[in-house]
Structure formats: structure tokens, C-alpha cells
Design a protein around this motif. Structure first.
Motif, mmCIF file in Angstrom:
data_model
loop_
_atom_site.group_PDB
_atom_site.id
_atom_site.type_symbol
_atom_site.label_atom_id
_atom_site.label_comp_id
_atom_site.label_asym_id
_atom_site.label_seq_id
_atom_site.Cartn_x
_atom_site.Cartn_y
_atom_site.Cartn_z
ATOM 1 N N PHE A 214 -13.603 -5.008 1.590
ATOM 2 C CA PHE A 214 -12.183 -4.695 1.636
ATOM 3 C C PHE A 214 -11.407 -5.587 0.655
ATOM 4 N N LEU A 216 -12.482 -7.096 -2.133
ATOM 5 C CA LEU A 216 -12.712 -6.684 -3.519
ATOM 6 C C LEU A 216 -12.100 -5.311 -3.786
ATOM 7 N N GLY A 217 -12.067 -4.465 -2.756
ATOM 8 C CA GLY A 217 -11.435 -3.160 -2.902
ATOM 9 C C GLY A 217 -9.955 -3.292 -3.215
ATOM 10 N N LEU A 218 -9.323 -4.298 -2.595
ATOM 11 C CA LEU A 218 -7.893 -4.518 -2.817
ATOM 12 C C LEU A 218 -7.581 -4.974 -4.240
ATOM 13 N N GLY A 220 -9.678 -4.816 -6.965
ATOM 14 C CA GLY A 220 -10.565 -4.295 -8.012
ATOM 15 C C GLY A 220 -9.963 -3.245 -8.923
ATOM 16 N N ARG A 221 -8.683 -3.092 -8.928
ATOM 17 C CA ARG A 221 -8.068 -1.977 -9.642
ATOM 18 C C ARG A 221 -8.462 -1.911 -11.120
ATOM 19 N N VAL B 32 -7.800 1.939 -3.016
ATOM 20 C CA VAL B 32 -8.313 0.797 -2.237
ATOM 21 C C VAL B 32 -9.364 1.288 -1.237
ATOM 22 N N ARG B 35 -12.609 2.313 -3.131
ATOM 23 C CA ARG B 35 -13.402 1.158 -3.600
ATOM 24 C C ARG B 35 -14.047 0.434 -2.433
ATOM 25 N N THR B 36 -13.284 0.286 -1.338
ATOM 26 C CA THR B 36 -13.849 -0.382 -0.163
ATOM 27 C C THR B 36 -15.061 0.393 0.342
#
Lengths: 227, 102
Positions: A214, A216-218, A220-221, B32, B35-36
Motif C-alpha cells: 500500500f 509503495l502504491g501510494l 509509485g506514481r 493507487v 498499484r497496491t
């Protein structure tokens, strides 16, 4: 309905994938009983859960002394990738209502891979069904065989079955280490889990590592936009 | 408890599959979330590798420790670099650890 040549090839490839994948159901069965599940529980996992990584995760947590429900949670988190597969597969196979509900059970890594490369709906369906069904049949038979064999082996450590679990997870992880971002994520996840081992009950460290995804998802744009 | 975990995981994993087959693709348009979801299996599998290989059952609960399993993982790594199939990777890991314990 007679199958055209292209469809026959697709079905043959699907069955080949099923045979190859089913073979490692043997290792799942053996590892499952080595982790403390009985033969029936191992077979029920392959029948009901039917997605390899989630099954390995559940028995892995139980084998390391964790609460089985934490194992189930880890398995569910890993199962979310099948949701992503479904989003891509559904518009290609276009099954309505009840058939879609039945097809969902055999929505896994392999059936997805053998569907997404097709160009027509008929071929997509042929790839999905031949792969999904042959993996299902062989995975379950192999689980039973592996569980019975594992049950009669005695102490699993003598045969290195405890080490086989790590090897199995690495084998599942390996093809995903194809980008810098994923390698960094893997290292961070492993490091976070290990750091939590001395201070949390078994099963918690793996779940907590999910936070890394989560995080890195935030942030990683840019990386995704650049690739 | 194990049976309950098997059932929960089975029903939950099926619903996750069915959700993917049933909801429109737009749901995952949020970057988001996408990617998550992409990273989740990577992170969880890496954590599982680490925990399975380096955690031992100590007197006061789980503890970190090195034993033959790490050698098994190293051998599995070599097998993967050599593009061995999954079943061979698993066997190599088990065999290496077993031989070290003889």
C-alpha cells in the motif's frame, strides 16, 4: 461441434499446462501434511481454495505455529490477484450469469495466461476452459497423492520438506521480480516481516508486510508513468 | 480451527475470483488501488520466503535463526537462475536441506 485446428492446438496447450502445473500439486500435498494439516484438510484446500499461492500461504502460517485464521487472511490477500485477472478475462470470455459463476472457480494464474493471448471469444473460452479444468483435475489428484505420501514419510525435516516451503514461495515470487520496483517491494516486505517476528505472534509479520504494497502504491506514481 | 480457516479461505478466495469476473473494469482505474493490488503478491510472497526460511520455534515463541533451510533456499535460487521448472526448484530446496542434515 467439431473443433477447428487452431482450437485443437489451444486445447492441447491448455492440457499441457495443466499437466505441468498439476505436478507440483504433489509438493503442495506433501508440504501441507508436513505443516500439520491432515490429508482431508489438504484436499479440501485444493478443492475449495484452488489457487496455489494462497494455499501455500495458509499452510505456511499454520506450519510456523500461527493462528490458522491469520493463515486464511494471508491466503485471501494473495487471492486478490485473481480479482485483477477476472477484470481482464471476463470481457474476453463473455459468459453470462451462472456460467460465469462456475468459471470463476477456475480463474487462476494459468487459465488467465492461456486466455489473454487469444484474439477471438471462442479461442479465449477454449484456452480458459482447457487450462482451468485440466489444472483443477490434476492439481486435486496430485494434492491427494502428495498428502498421502507426505503422511507416510514421518518427520518432514528428514526430507527437507520444511525447506521446500521456502523454495516453493521463491518459485512463485521469481517471475514477479522483473522490475526494480518489484524487487524493492520484495526486499522491503521481507525485511519488515523479519523485523516483526520477535515481537508479534506467528502469522502477523506476513500480513503486516502487506502495508509495504500500500505504501509503495501510494508513492509509485512517477515510476508507473515512466514505464 | 484449521477446518474453519480452510472454509473461510475457500469461500473468500472464490468470492474474490467472482468479483473480478463480475464487476466492471473501471473499479480498478484508481492508480493507487491498482498499484497496491499489483504489489501485494510480490510483497506477501517475499515475506513468506523470509519467514519460512529464517524463523525457528524458540523457547519463548518464534525467533530468527539460520539452519539448513537457508542453504535449501540458496539452492532453489540457483535452480531458478538455471530456469528449472517449479517442481525441480522445490525438490532441490528439500534435497539440499535433507543432505545437510545427514
Amino acid at each position: 461441434m467439431a473443433l477447428d485446428a487452431a482450437t485443437r492446438t489451444i486445447v492441447r496447450d491448455g492440457i499441457a499446462v495443466g499437466v505441468a502445473t498439476g505436478a507440483y500439486g504433489i509438493s503442495f500435498g506433501a508440504i501441507s501434511v508436513a505443516s500439520g494439516l491432515d490429508v482431508w484438510q489438504s484436499c479440501a484446500l485444493s478443492l475449495l481454495v484452488f489457487t496455489g499461492a494462497s494455499q501455500f500461504a495458509l499452510v505456511g502460517v499454520i506450519g510456523s505455529g500461527g493462528n490458522p485464521m491469520l493463515g486464511a487472511l494471508s491466503g485471501l490477500l494473495l487471492g486478490t490477484r485473481n480479482t485483477l485477472y477476472g477484470l481482464k478475462v471476463a470481457p474476453m470470455v463473455e459468459w453470462p450469469g451462472r456460467r460465469r459463476a462456475a468459471a470463476a472457480h477456475i480463474l487462476i494464474d494459468e487459465s488467465t495466461a492461456m486466455t489473454l493471448t487469444r484474439t477471438t471469444r471462442a479461442h479465449a473460452r477454449a484456452g480458459f476452459l482447457s487450462t482451468g479444468l485440466s489444472v483443477f483435475v490434476l492439481w486435486n489428484l496430485a494434492t491427494l497423492a502428495g498428502a498421502i505420501a507426505g503422511d507416510s514419510l514421518g518427520d518432514p525435516r528428514t526430507y527437507g520438506l520444511d525447506a521446500a516451503v521456502g523454495g516453493a514461495f521463491l518459485g512463485l515470487l521469481w517471475p514477479r521480480l522483473d522490475s526494480v520496483r518489484n524487487r524493492v517491494a520484495a526486499l522491503l516486505g521481507a525485511a519488515l516481516a523479519l523485523s516483526l517476528v520477535p515481537v508479534t505472534p506467528a502469522g502477523v509479520p506476513v500480513l503486516a508486510a502487506g502495508v509495504v504494497a500500500f505504501g509503495l502504491g501510494l508513492i509509485g506514481r512517477e515510476e508507473v508513468a515512466a514505464s | 480451527m484449521i477446518w474453519l480457516a480452510v472454509l473461510v479461505c475457500g469461500v473468500g478466495c472464490y468470492l474474490l475470483k467472482l468479483a473480478g469476473m463480475s464487476v466492471p473494469d473501471r473499479v480498478l482505474e484508481h492508480p493507487v488501488l491498482r498499484r497496491t493490488a499489483d504489489l501485494l503478491p510480490v510483497v506477501l510472497l517475499a515475506a513468506l520466503v523470509a519467514v519460512q526460511v529464517l524463523v525457528t520455534k524458540g523457547p519463548d515463541g518464534p525467533a530468527l535463526g539460520i539452519d539448513a533451510r537457508l542453504a535449501g533456499l540458496g539452492a532453489a535460487c540457483v535452480a531458478l537462475v538455471l530456469r528449472a521448472p517449479f517442481i525441480v526448484v522445490v525438490l532441490v530446496a528439500a534435497l539440499t536441506a535433507a543432505l545437510l542434515r545427514l
